[in-house]
Motif scaffolding. Structure first.
Motif, PDB file in Angstrom:
ATOM      1  N   THR A   1      -5.486  -6.210   3.344  1.00 31.71           N
ATOM      2  CA  THR A   1      -6.164  -5.232   2.550  1.00 31.71           C
ATOM      3  C   THR A   1      -5.387  -4.024   2.480  1.00 31.71           C
ATOM      4  O   THR A   1      -5.842  -3.145   2.046  1.00 31.71           O
ATOM      5  CB  THR A   1      -7.311  -4.865   3.213  1.00 31.71           C
ATOM      6  N   SER A   2      -4.090  -4.126   3.046  1.00 33.35           N
ATOM      7  CA  SER A   2      -3.344  -2.671   2.893  1.00 33.35           C
ATOM      8  C   SER A   2      -2.841  -2.535   1.339  1.00 33.35           C
ATOM      9  O   SER A   2      -2.747  -3.501   0.612  1.00 33.35           O
ATOM     10  CB  SER A   2      -1.947  -3.070   3.675  1.00 33.35           C
ATOM     11  N   ASP A   3      -2.771  -0.965   1.108  1.00 35.05           N
ATOM     12  CA  ASP A   3      -2.553  -0.631  -0.150  1.00 35.05           C
ATOM     13  C   ASP A   3      -0.908  -0.961  -0.328  1.00 35.05           C
ATOM     14  O   ASP A   3      -0.162   0.127   0.030  1.00 35.05           O
ATOM     15  CB  ASP A   3      -2.693   0.727  -0.381  1.00 35.05           C
ATOM     16  N   THR A   4      -0.200  -2.038  -1.003  1.00 38.03           N
ATOM     17  CA  THR A   4       0.780  -2.022  -0.958  1.00 38.03           C
ATOM     18  C   THR A   4       1.478  -1.492  -2.134  1.00 38.03           C
ATOM     19  O   THR A   4       2.633  -1.480  -2.570  1.00 38.03           O
ATOM     20  CB  THR A   4       1.311  -3.769  -1.325  1.00 38.03           C
ATOM     21  N   SER A   5       0.588  -0.850  -2.951  1.00 40.86           N
ATOM     22  CA  SER A   5       1.180  -0.094  -4.237  1.00 40.86           C
ATOM     23  C   SER A   5       1.307   1.608  -3.674  1.00 40.86           C
ATOM     24  O   SER A   5       1.874   2.365  -4.527  1.00 40.86           O
ATOM     25  CB  SER A   5       0.144  -0.301  -5.334  1.00 40.86           C
ATOM     26  N   SER A   6       1.001   1.767  -2.468  1.00 43.52           N
ATOM     27  CA  SER A   6       1.278   3.317  -1.892  1.00 43.52           C
ATOM     28  C   SER A   6       2.548   3.616  -1.691  1.00 43.52           C
ATOM     29  O   SER A   6       3.364   2.768  -1.704  1.00 43.52           O
ATOM     30  CB  SER A   6       0.314   3.308  -0.575  1.00 43.52           C
TER      31      SER A   6
ATOM     32  N   THR B   1      -4.903   2.598   4.152  1.00 41.94           N
ATOM     33  CA  THR B   1      -5.765   2.584   3.326  1.00 41.94           C
ATOM     34  C   THR B   1      -5.597   4.004   2.643  1.00 41.94           C
ATOM     35  O   THR B   1      -5.247   5.038   3.225  1.00 41.94           O
ATOM     36  CB  THR B   1      -7.293   2.697   3.952  1.00 41.94           C
ATOM     37  N   THR B   2      -5.863   3.974   1.251  1.00 38.40           N
ATOM     38  CA  THR B   2      -5.530   5.318   0.505  1.00 38.40           C
ATOM     39  C   THR B   2      -6.698   6.075   0.488  1.00 38.40           C
ATOM     40  O   THR B   2      -7.932   5.637   0.365  1.00 38.40           O
ATOM     41  CB  THR B   2      -5.225   4.990  -0.960  1.00 38.40           C
TER      42      THR B   2
ATOM     43  N   TYR C   1      -3.450   9.091   3.398  1.00 34.50           N
ATOM     44  CA  TYR C   1      -3.544   7.642   3.881  1.00 34.50           C
ATOM     45  C   TYR C   1      -4.252   7.572   5.403  1.00 34.50           C
ATOM     46  O   TYR C   1      -3.606   8.407   6.377  1.00 34.50           O
ATOM     47  CB  TYR C   1      -2.307   6.867   3.723  1.00 34.50           C
TER      48      TYR C   1
END
Length: 355
Positions: free
Chosen positions: A50-55, A94-95, A104
Motif C-alpha cells: 500500500t506504500s505510495d511508490t509515486s511519492s 502514506t501521502t 507523508y
C-alpha cells in the motif's frame, strides 16, 4: 559384526584422506563463510503493497545507494525475512498532503533480528528526510514517522551454509567411502573370505556400515559444535535441536550409503568409481541449495532441484536448526528421503556382489 565395525572404524581414523574429506573440506567452507559473516554495507529494506511508490520520498529512498530495495516478494515472505534479519525494515508510506508541500506518514517496521543494520538504516533515512526538509520545509519535517519493532532471530550466513555443507559432507563420504570400501574388499577377496566365515552376510554389511556411521557422526558433532560455539550457528532449542540434527544426519547417511553400494557393484575397476560417484554427488552439490536458495534458480530448473534427496536433507536440517521445528514437523522431507532410500536399496540388493 562389532569386531568388523571396530576394525573398520580404527582404519578410518588412521586414514588421513578419510579425515580430510570428512572434516577438512566442510570445516574450510564453514570457516570461510563464518568469517565472512554479514559484511555487506547495504541495508535491505522493503515496502508494503500500500506504500505510495509515486511519492518523492519513496523515489529519494530508492535513489540512495546505501539502501537495497526488496522487490517482487510477497508480504508474508517479506515479513518472515524481516523477523530473521534478512530485511532490516519494512516501510509503509502514506501521502497526507501532495506536492508542492508534500507531507507523508511513514511507518517503519523492524525486528530485533536486524539490530546490526538498523542504526545504519536510521542514519540513511534521517539524512534523506533532512535533505528533503531543506528542500520543501526549511523549518519543519516532511515525514511523520511511526515505528514498530517485533521480536525476531537474526538469520546469518552460517545458519544457511552450515546445514548444506553438513549434508553434502554426509553425501560425499557415504557415496565415495562406501563405493571404494566395498570395491576394495571385493577386489582383495576380503569380502569373499568374510562370506566364507560363519558370520551372517547382513552382519558383514552392518559392521562396515556402523563404523562409517559412527565416523560420520563424530564429524557431524565437530562441524555443528564449531559452527555453534565459534560462529554463533543457531540451535533454537539448544541440546535437543542438536540431537535432532544428529538423528537427521544418521538417517541421511543410511540412505546415501545405498548409492555407494550400487556404485561399488556396478564399477568394473577402481578408476570408474569417481566418475560414477561424481555423477550422483556433483549435481546435488550444485542444485540442492547448499550455497544458493533453490528459489533463486530458474523456474524450469527448480523441479529438478526439488527432486534431489540432498535438497530435502538440507531443508530438514535448516528447519530444525533455525526455525525450531521438530522431526515430526519435517515429515515431507523425511518421507521423500525414505522413498529415495527404498528405491536405491532395492537396486543395491539387486546388483550387490560378493566377489
Amino acid at each position: 559384526m562389532f569386531a568388523i565395525m571396530k576394525a573398520s572404524l580404527r582404519a578410518m581414523f588412521r586414514s588421513p584422506s578419510a579425515v580430510v574429506f570428512t572434516l577438512g573440506f566442510p570445516l574450510v567452507f564453514i570457516l570461510v563463510f563464518g568469517f565472512i559473516g554479514t559484511g555487506s554495507t547495504t541495508v535491505p529494506v522493503g515496502f508494503t503493497a500500500t506504500s505510495d511508490t509515486s511519492s518523492v520520498l519513496y523515489k529519494a529512498l530508492q535513489a540512495n545507494p546505501a539502501l537495497k530495495i526488496i522487490r517482487n516478494q510477497s508480504p508474508v515472505d517479506m515479513e518472515a525475512d524481516m523477523r530473521k534479519g534478512r530485511v532490516t525494515a519494512i516501510l509503509d508510506i502514506t501521502t497526507l498532503t501532495p506536492l508542492p508541500l508534500p507531507k507523508y506518514k511513514v511507518t517503519v517496521r523492524t525486528s530485533t533480528a536486524g539490530v546490526d543494520k538498523i542504526h545504519l538504516f536510521w542514519s540513511v533515512f534521517n539524512v534523506t528526510t533532512s535533505r528533503m526538509d531543506d528542500r520543501f520545509y526549511p523549518r519543519a519535517s516532511i515525514a511523520d514517522v511511526h515505528t514498530d519493532t517485533v521480536p525476531g532471530r537474526r538469520y546469518t550466513t552460517i545458519d544457511f551454509i552450515l546445514p548444506g555443507m553438513l549434508a553434502f559432507s554426509l553425501l560425499s563420504a557415504a557415496v565415495f567411502g562406501t563405493a571404494f570400501l566395498f570395491f576394495s574388499l571385493r577386489q582383495t577377496l576380503v569380502l569373499k573370505r568374510f562370506f566364507a566365515t560363519p558370520i551372517r552376510r547382513s552382519y558383514i554389511v552392518l559392521g562396515e556400515g556402523l563404523s562409517r556411521m559412527l565416523f560420520q557422526l563424530f564429524g557431524s558433532i565437530v562441524i555443528i559444535g564449531l559452527g555453534h560455539f565459534a560462529f554463533g550457528f543457531t540451535l533454537v532449542h539448544g541440546f535437543s535441536t542438536f540431537l535432532e540434527m544428529l538423528v537427521l544426519c544418521v538417517f541421511g547417511l543410511i540412505i546415501f550409503m545405498g548409492f555407494g553400494f550400487v556404485i561399488s557393484s556396478l564399477a568394473k575397476n577402481e578408476s570408474t568409481i569417481p566418475p560414477l560417484a561424481n555423477l550422483i554427488t556433483m549435481p546435488q552439490f550444485l542444485l540442492a541449495g547448499i550455497f544458493v536458495n533453490v528459489d533463486a534458480f530458474p523456474a524450469w530448473l527448480q523441479p529438478i532441484c526439488r527432486a534431489l534427496p540432498l535438497t530435502y536433507l538440507v531443508d530438514a536440517l535448516r528447519k530444525v536448526a533455525f526455525e525450531g521445528q521438530h522431526l515430526w514437523n519435517v515429515g515431507l522431507e523425511i518421507g521423500v528421503l525414505t522413498l529415495w532410500g527404498i528405491a536405491v536399496y532395492a537396486v543395491a540388493v539387486k546388483v550387490f556382489k560378493w566377489e
